[in-house]
Design a protein around this motif. Structure first.
Motif, PDB file in Angstrom:
ATOM      1  N   ALA A  43      43.513 -29.978 -11.481  1.00  0.00           N
ATOM      2  CA  ALA A  43      44.659 -30.436 -11.108  1.00  0.00           C
ATOM      3  C   ALA A  43      46.011 -29.910 -11.814  1.00  0.00           C
ATOM      4  O   ALA A  43      46.253 -30.883 -12.690  1.00  0.00           O
ATOM      5  CB  ALA A  43      44.797 -31.928 -10.653  1.00  0.00           C
ATOM      6  N   GLY A  48      48.276 -30.661  -6.680  1.00  0.00           N
ATOM      7  CA  GLY A  48      46.911 -31.357  -6.805  1.00  0.00           C
ATOM      8  C   GLY A  48      45.778 -30.774  -5.977  1.00  0.00           C
ATOM      9  O   GLY A  48      45.954 -29.516  -5.885  1.00  0.00           O
ATOM     10  N   ARG A  88      46.177 -36.204  -6.758  1.00  0.00           N
ATOM     11  CA  ARG A  88      46.555 -36.167  -8.004  1.00  0.00           C
ATOM     12  C   ARG A  88      46.048 -37.575  -8.818  1.00  0.00           C
ATOM     13  O   ARG A  88      45.742 -38.512  -8.372  1.00  0.00           O
ATOM     14  CB  ARG A  88      47.900 -35.786  -8.453  1.00  0.00           C
TER      15      ARG A  88
ATOM     16  N   THR B 103      49.538 -33.252 -16.011  1.00  0.00           N
ATOM     17  CA  THR B 103      50.276 -32.710 -14.493  1.00  0.00           C
ATOM     18  C   THR B 103      51.337 -33.473 -14.262  1.00  0.00           C
ATOM     19  O   THR B 103      51.817 -32.838 -13.334  1.00  0.00           O
ATOM     20  CB  THR B 103      48.935 -33.372 -13.652  1.00  0.00           C
TER      21      THR B 103
END
Lengths: 276, 276
Positions: A43, A48, A88, B103
Motif C-alpha cells: 500500500a 491503497g 489502507r 503510507t
DNA sequence: GCACGGTGTTCTGCATTGCAGAACAAACAG
DNA sequence: CTGTTTGTTCTGCAATGCAGAACACCGTGC
C-alpha cells in the motif's frame, strides 16, 4: 504471517477423521490477518489496495474479503478511502503500537542512559530488540544538530550487517549464528560481510572488545558502534548503539566511543538485573 | 471498537428470518479483535493478561479465547510470555504502525479537517509543508463565496512573513531560526517583520498561544492565522492556516479563529500519531 | 501426604456462522 | 449506448467455529 504453512487457502483435504487441533484453526481469522498483512505490505503512500486487487492477490472471492474487512475497518485497523474505496491501514494501528511501546519496560529503563549517551557523543542513539531473524528499533534519541534521518522506530534491519545485530548475535549460541549464515548474507553495501567465517571472526572480536562495529556495512555513509544489553538471566536480547555519518565517526572515534557505549549498555543491563 | 452495538456476545436473538447482512458479521473475527483491544487496554508494563482473566473480562469461554488467540500470536500481534503464559501485544504491531506512518499522505489525512475548517470559518484554508528555507503549499480549500485567489498549490513562500511559516518555525530549534534570520528578512509589505529580535519575540508569542498570525506581512490586504501540525515524532513539518482579506478577518476575528485553527491542526496531528 | 483453587490445554457433538458463486448495481471507457 | 470494470447484496450448503466438560498441571496450605 507471510509464510503460513499448508492451510493456504482452498486446499480442501477430505480428511475422514479431522483432529480437533486441525479443525480449530480459525481459518477466517487467519485469512483476515492475511488481508491485513497484504494491505500493510502493498500500500504505497499514494493509494491503497482496491477490493478487486486484494481478491486477486490473495485468491479469495471478493465477497469474502468484503466480509472479513468490515470488522477490521470497524476496529480501525483498516480504513477505506471514501472516494476510491481502496483499503489502507487505519489509525487504530497507532493505538496498538503506542500501547505496545508503553509496555516495554526496557525502553523506560534505557531511556535515561540513551539520552546521556546521545548528549555526550553528540550522535544518534538507537535501542533495538532481537526478533529473529531481525532486529527491531524500539527507541531513538537524536542529537538536534545533525541532519535528521528518517525515524526508524518499529522498522527492522538484518542482523549480520548492523552493529546492533552483531552485538546481539555475538552473545547467542552457535546455532543462532549458523542459522543466520544459512539464511544467506546478501551484500547491502560493498563493505557488507558476506562470508560466514569472516562474520564469525567479527563476532569473536566483538565479544573480546565488548562492542560491535558496523563500518558502512548497512549504509554506505554510516558507521555504527553497538553494545549488548544483558537480561536478568544474562542472555542478550537487546542492544544500544551510536551511529552517525562517516565524516563524523572516524575510525579513531570508534575506539573512543566503543567502551563508552559498552559502559552505557552495561549500566542498563545492571538495571535489568544482570549480574555482569 | 469498545462500543460496538448490539451483537455484544451471547445475545442469541432467535430471529426467525435472519437477513444476510445480519448473519455475516464475522462474529469470531470481531471477538478476536475484542481480545486484541482488551490486551491493548489492560496490559501494564509489568505483566500481561492471563488467559483466565481475559475469559472473565470478555465473558468468553477459555477455549474460545485460546483458539482465537493462536492466529493472533502467529501473526505477531499478540505475544505470550513463555513463563507465565500471559498475553501482551507483540512486535507485529510495530510493523503495522511503521507501514501506516509510511503510507500517510498528509493531504489525505488533513483533507477532512481542512474542509470542515473552511466551511466553518467561511474562509480559505491552506495546508503547507516545510521545505527549508521555504514553505510549500500542498493543499487549499476555498470557500466558494468569496473572490477566488490565485491557486497556490505547489508554490513556495518565505517562512518569516507568513503565518504558516511562523507556525512551523516557532517549533524548530534555535539554529533554524538563526539561519532564517541570517539569510535576511527583506520587507515584502510595510508590515513585514524585518528585525531578528522582533521575529523571535513573535515566535515566542506563537508558541505561547498555540497559533501564528500574519498581519499583512506578506500581502498588503491579507491576514492569516496558522497552527502547527505535529508529526508522529512530535516534530513540526507542516501547518494549517485560514486566510482572508483584512476586511473580513479583523483583529477580533483572529482571536476567535486562532484556537479553532489550533484545534483542527491538533486533530490532524493526532491522526499522524503525535502524542500531543 | 492429599485435597485444593488456580492455571492452561484438548476433545467433540451440535448448529451457528462463515463460505463463495451468482446475480445485482454502479461507475466509467470506448 | 454497449461493454467492462468496479463494489455490493443475496442465499443454499456445510464447513467451521462454538462452548461445556473433561483433562493435565502447577503451586499453596491445611
Amino acid at each position: 504471517m507471510t509464510g503460513r504453512p499448508p492451510p493456504l487457502y482452498g486446499d480442501h483435504v477430505p480428511d475422514p477423521a479431522p483432529r480437533a487441533a486441525e479443525r480449530n484453526q480459525s481459518s477466517s481469522l487467519r485469512r483476515a490477518l492475511a488481508v491485513l498483512a497484504e494491505v500493510r505490505d502493498h500500500a504505497g503512500p499514494g493509494q491503497g489496495l482496491t477490493l478487486s486487487r486484494l481478491a486477486e492477490s490473495l485468491a479469495m472471492p471478493k465477497s469474502t474479503i468484503l466480509r472479513l474487512t468490515a470488522p477490521l475497518v470497524d476496529a480501525g485497523l483498516l480504513a477505506r478511502d471514501r472516494r476510491t474505496g481502496a483499503y489502507r491501514l487505519g489509525v487504530g494501528v497507532l493505538r496498538l503500537s503506542q500501547a505496545y511501546l508503553g509496555t516495554l519496560d526496557l525502553r523506560t529503563v534505557a531511556a535515561e542512559e540513551s539520552a546521556r549517551l546521545a548528549r555526550e557523543a553528540g550522535e544518534t542513539v538507537h535501542l533495538v530488540i532481537y526478533e529473529p531473524p531481525h532486529v527491531v528499533y524500539i527507541d531513538k534519541v537524536e542529537n538536534q544538530a545533525t541532519v535528521r534521518m528518517a525515524s526508524r522506530i518499529g522498522s527492522r534491519a538484518p542482523v549480520y550487517c548492523t552493529a546492533v545485530g552483531k552485538a546481539i548475535l555475538a552473545w547467542q549460541p552457535e546455532e543462532a549464528v549458523a542459522e543466520v549464515v544459512a539464511a544467506g548474507l546478501p551484500p547491502i553495501t560493498k563493505f557488507t560481510i558476506t562470508d560466514g567465517d569472516r562474520l564469525r571472526a567479527d563476532l569473536l572480536r566483538t565479544r573480546q572488545r565488548g562492542y560491535a562495529v558496523d563500518d558502512r556495512e548497512n549504509e554506505p555513509e554510516v558507521r555504527c558502534v553497538a553494545a549488548p544489553i544483558f537480561n536478568h538471566d544474562d542472555t542478550v536480547t537487546a542492544a544500544l548503539s551510536v551511529s552517525g555519518l562517516t565524516s563524523r565517526i572516524t575510525a579513531a572515534r570508534v575506539r573512543d566511543l566503543g567502551p563508552r557505549v559498552a559502559q552505557s549498555a552495561l549500566r542498563v543491563s545492571r538495571h535489568l538485573g544482570s549480574s555482569r
